[in-house]
Design a protein around this motif. Structure first.
Motif, PDB file in Angstrom:
ATOM      1  N   THR A 153      40.742  24.538  41.531  1.00  0.00           N
ATOM      2  CA  THR A 153      40.161  25.863  41.729  1.00  0.00           C
ATOM      3  C   THR A 153      41.136  26.965  41.314  1.00  0.00           C
ATOM      4  O   THR A 153      42.343  26.765  41.251  1.00  0.00           O
ATOM      5  N   SER A 154      40.571  28.136  41.058  1.00  0.00           N
ATOM      6  CA  SER A 154      41.389  29.298  40.705  1.00  0.00           C
ATOM      7  C   SER A 154      40.503  30.535  40.657  1.00  0.00           C
ATOM      8  O   SER A 154      39.327  30.445  40.273  1.00  0.00           O
ATOM      9  N   PRO A 155      41.038  31.694  40.999  1.00  0.00           N
ATOM     10  CA  PRO A 155      40.279  32.937  40.824  1.00  0.00           C
ATOM     11  C   PRO A 155      40.194  33.350  39.360  1.00  0.00           C
ATOM     12  O   PRO A 155      39.492  34.315  39.032  1.00  0.00           O
ATOM     13  N   TYR A 156      40.881  32.621  38.483  1.00  0.00           N
ATOM     14  CA  TYR A 156      40.859  32.952  37.056  1.00  0.00           C
ATOM     15  C   TYR A 156      39.722  32.246  36.305  1.00  0.00           C
ATOM     16  O   TYR A 156      39.531  32.497  35.124  1.00  0.00           O
ATOM     17  N   TRP A 157      38.984  31.369  36.999  1.00  0.00           N
ATOM     18  CA  TRP A 157      37.772  30.828  36.397  1.00  0.00           C
ATOM     19  C   TRP A 157      36.689  31.904  36.400  1.00  0.00           C
ATOM     20  O   TRP A 157      36.688  32.802  37.242  1.00  0.00           O
ATOM     21  N   PRO A 170      51.555  37.615  49.987  1.00  0.00           N
ATOM     22  CA  PRO A 170      50.930  38.875  50.422  1.00  0.00           C
ATOM     23  C   PRO A 170      50.890  39.925  49.314  1.00  0.00           C
ATOM     24  O   PRO A 170      50.134  40.897  49.411  1.00  0.00           O
ATOM     25  N   ASP A 171      51.688  39.707  48.252  1.00  0.00           N
ATOM     26  CA  ASP A 171      51.740  40.667  47.152  1.00  0.00           C
ATOM     27  C   ASP A 171      50.936  40.196  45.943  1.00  0.00           C
ATOM     28  O   ASP A 171      51.097  40.728  44.844  1.00  0.00           O
ATOM     29  N   TRP A 172      50.046  39.236  46.174  1.00  0.00           N
ATOM     30  CA  TRP A 172      49.289  38.675  45.042  1.00  0.00           C
ATOM     31  C   TRP A 172      48.481  39.761  44.342  1.00  0.00           C
ATOM     32  O   TRP A 172      47.856  40.612  44.984  1.00  0.00           O
ATOM     33  N   ASN A 173      48.519  39.693  43.018  1.00  0.00           N
ATOM     34  CA  ASN A 173      47.797  40.669  42.203  1.00  0.00           C
ATOM     35  C   ASN A 173      47.254  39.962  40.966  1.00  0.00           C
ATOM     36  O   ASN A 173      48.023  39.505  40.113  1.00  0.00           O
ATOM     37  N   GLN A 174      45.955  39.858  40.869  1.00  0.00           N
ATOM     38  CA  GLN A 174      45.340  39.111  39.768  1.00  0.00           C
ATOM     39  C   GLN A 174      45.593  39.805  38.432  1.00  0.00           C
ATOM     40  O   GLN A 174      45.420  41.024  38.306  1.00  0.00           O
ATOM     41  N   ASN A 175      46.011  39.025  37.432  1.00  0.00           N
ATOM     42  CA  ASN A 175      46.208  39.622  36.111  1.00  0.00           C
ATOM     43  C   ASN A 175      44.873  39.677  35.363  1.00  0.00           C
ATOM     44  O   ASN A 175      43.880  39.077  35.803  1.00  0.00           O
ATOM     45  N   PRO A 176      44.779  40.358  34.245  1.00  0.00           N
ATOM     46  CA  PRO A 176      43.497  40.540  33.568  1.00  0.00           C
ATOM     47  C   PRO A 176      43.033  39.329  32.759  1.00  0.00           C
ATOM     48  O   PRO A 176      41.959  39.366  32.170  1.00  0.00           O
ATOM     49  N   GLY A 177      43.815  38.254  32.740  1.00  0.00           N
ATOM     50  CA  GLY A 177      43.440  37.080  31.959  1.00  0.00           C
ATOM     51  C   GLY A 177      42.356  36.251  32.627  1.00  0.00           C
ATOM     52  O   GLY A 177      41.904  36.535  33.742  1.00  0.00           O
ATOM     53  N   SER A 178      41.937  35.205  31.933  1.00  0.00           N
ATOM     54  CA  SER A 178      40.942  34.277  32.466  1.00  0.00           C
ATOM     55  C   SER A 178      41.178  32.903  31.843  1.00  0.00           C
ATOM     56  O   SER A 178      41.859  32.782  30.822  1.00  0.00           O
ATOM     57  N   LEU A 210      49.734  28.032  41.937  1.00  0.00           N
ATOM     58  CA  LEU A 210      50.923  28.530  41.228  1.00  0.00           C
ATOM     59  C   LEU A 210      50.825  28.427  39.702  1.00  0.00           C
ATOM     60  O   LEU A 210      51.826  28.207  39.013  1.00  0.00           O
ATOM     61  N   GLY A 211      49.626  28.629  39.185  1.00  0.00           N
ATOM     62  CA  GLY A 211      49.428  28.778  37.758  1.00  0.00           C
ATOM     63  C   GLY A 211      48.723  30.095  37.482  1.00  0.00           C
ATOM     64  O   GLY A 211      48.232  30.760  38.408  1.00  0.00           O
ATOM     65  N   HIS A 212      48.684  30.485  36.210  1.00  0.00           N
ATOM     66  CA  HIS A 212      47.942  31.694  35.830  1.00  0.00           C
ATOM     67  C   HIS A 212      47.736  31.674  34.317  1.00  0.00           C
ATOM     68  O   HIS A 212      48.365  30.888  33.597  1.00  0.00           O
ATOM     69  N   PRO A 213      46.848  32.542  33.817  1.00  0.00           N
ATOM     70  CA  PRO A 213      46.625  32.581  32.368  1.00  0.00           C
ATOM     71  C   PRO A 213      47.426  33.662  31.666  1.00  0.00           C
ATOM     72  O   PRO A 213      47.739  34.706  32.234  1.00  0.00           O
ATOM     73  N   ALA A 214      47.769  33.377  30.404  1.00  0.00           N
ATOM     74  CA  ALA A 214      48.242  34.412  29.477  1.00  0.00           C
ATOM     75  C   ALA A 214      47.073  34.618  28.533  1.00  0.00           C
ATOM     76  O   ALA A 214      46.762  33.736  27.733  1.00  0.00           O
ATOM     77  N   MET A 215      46.396  35.736  28.661  1.00  0.00           N
ATOM     78  CA  MET A 215      45.111  35.932  27.992  1.00  0.00           C
ATOM     79  C   MET A 215      44.138  34.859  28.501  1.00  0.00           C
ATOM     80  O   MET A 215      43.652  34.976  29.610  1.00  0.00           O
ATOM     81  N   THR A 216      43.908  33.793  27.735  1.00  0.00           N
ATOM     82  CA  THR A 216      43.018  32.716  28.203  1.00  0.00           C
ATOM     83  C   THR A 216      43.740  31.366  28.284  1.00  0.00           C
ATOM     84  O   THR A 216      43.096  30.342  28.509  1.00  0.00           O
TER      85      THR A 216
END
Length: 250
Positions: A70-74, A89-97, A156-162
């Motif tokens: 799961t991920s909020p980037y889906w 507590p400082d989580w901030n979603q980046n604009p990628g997906s 603990l993952g995230h996207p760079a663009m997509t």
């Protein structure tokens, strides 16, 4: 006389054990690097849009780089979409997906130490056992990850663009397979393991400049050079690849 005999036997046993440990240490340090063969690890790779084929002494991975968690980037319509529920507590979603990629790694199955070490670049530098790519310890512009860490999702993952990726411990994998488990391969063919070894937490002080060391693992009882993920910079990789990196195309 009995006391003298007992002391002699005890001294012999201690000397024998000491020699055995010393011989084992010497054996690991002098292990012939041409003996390394990581092909048995390939059966541990499984993921959506992930495949591999063996070509001589190399393995060719093709991955769509789609996480199996799961991920909020889906996209919100995806069954794996989940709002952030981590502990930052400082989580901030980046604009990628998260988007499907076509990333191909050609990696040696018989890695060895490189005479001339190469630095890692931005972008994919290795592949996790679930097909997600690893990035090095830098954010865009070779800056520290200090700010980017706040955009890592609950695993603990995230996207760079997509392009979804891990810079640090992929907790989805360590939760599923164990904190001492095999997690993937860097492009040079050497394996990556989690932040535990022999029941102890691995620290940067336990590792060399490339963030690895030679020792026994569950998969390699005779020892192999391998990387570890730790909880402090550089997390996965240090001053470049220990071996010679293979080809990565996107």
């Amino acid at each position: 006389m009995k006391k003298i005999t007992y002391f002699f036997v005890l001294l012999t046993l201690v000397f024998s054990c000491s020699n055995d440990e010393s011989d084992r240490s010497d054996e690991l340090e002098t292990l012939n690097p041409t003996a390394y063969n990581t092909q048995p690890l390939l059966t541990k790779f499984s993921g959506t849009g992930l495949s591999y084929e063996i070509n001589g002494n190399s393995v060719i991975f093709t991955t769509q780089d789609l996480p199996d968690h799961t991920s909020p980037y889906w996209d919100t319509a995806n069954a794996l979409y989940e709002e952030y529920n981590g502990t930052n507590p400082d989580w901030n979603q980046n604009p990628g997906s998260i988007g499907a990629q076509n990333i191909v790694f050609t990696i040696s199955l018989k890695p060895s130490e490189a005479v001339n070490k190469e630095t890692t670049s931005l972008g994919p530098i290795g592949i996790a056992r679930n097909g997600v790519v690893f990035f090095n310890q830098y954010a865009a512009g070779n800056n520290p990850l200090t700010g980017e860490i706040n955009s890592f999702d609950q695993w603990l993952g995230h996207p760079a663009m997509t392009t979804y990726h891990y810079h640090v411990e992929p907790t989805w994998l360590t939760q599923e397979f164990g904190e001492d488990a095999f997690l993937g391969l860097l492009s040079d063919g050497f394996p990556i393991y989690g932040p535990m070894e022999n029941g102890e937490t691995v620290t940067n002080a336990d590792l060399d400049a490339y963030h690895g060391h030679t020792g026994v693992t569950e998969d390699f009882p005779d020892g192999i050079y391998h990387y570890h993920i730790t909880n402090e910079d550089p997390y996965l990789n240090g001053n470049g690849y220990f071996g010679t990196p293979g080809n990565i195309s996107r």
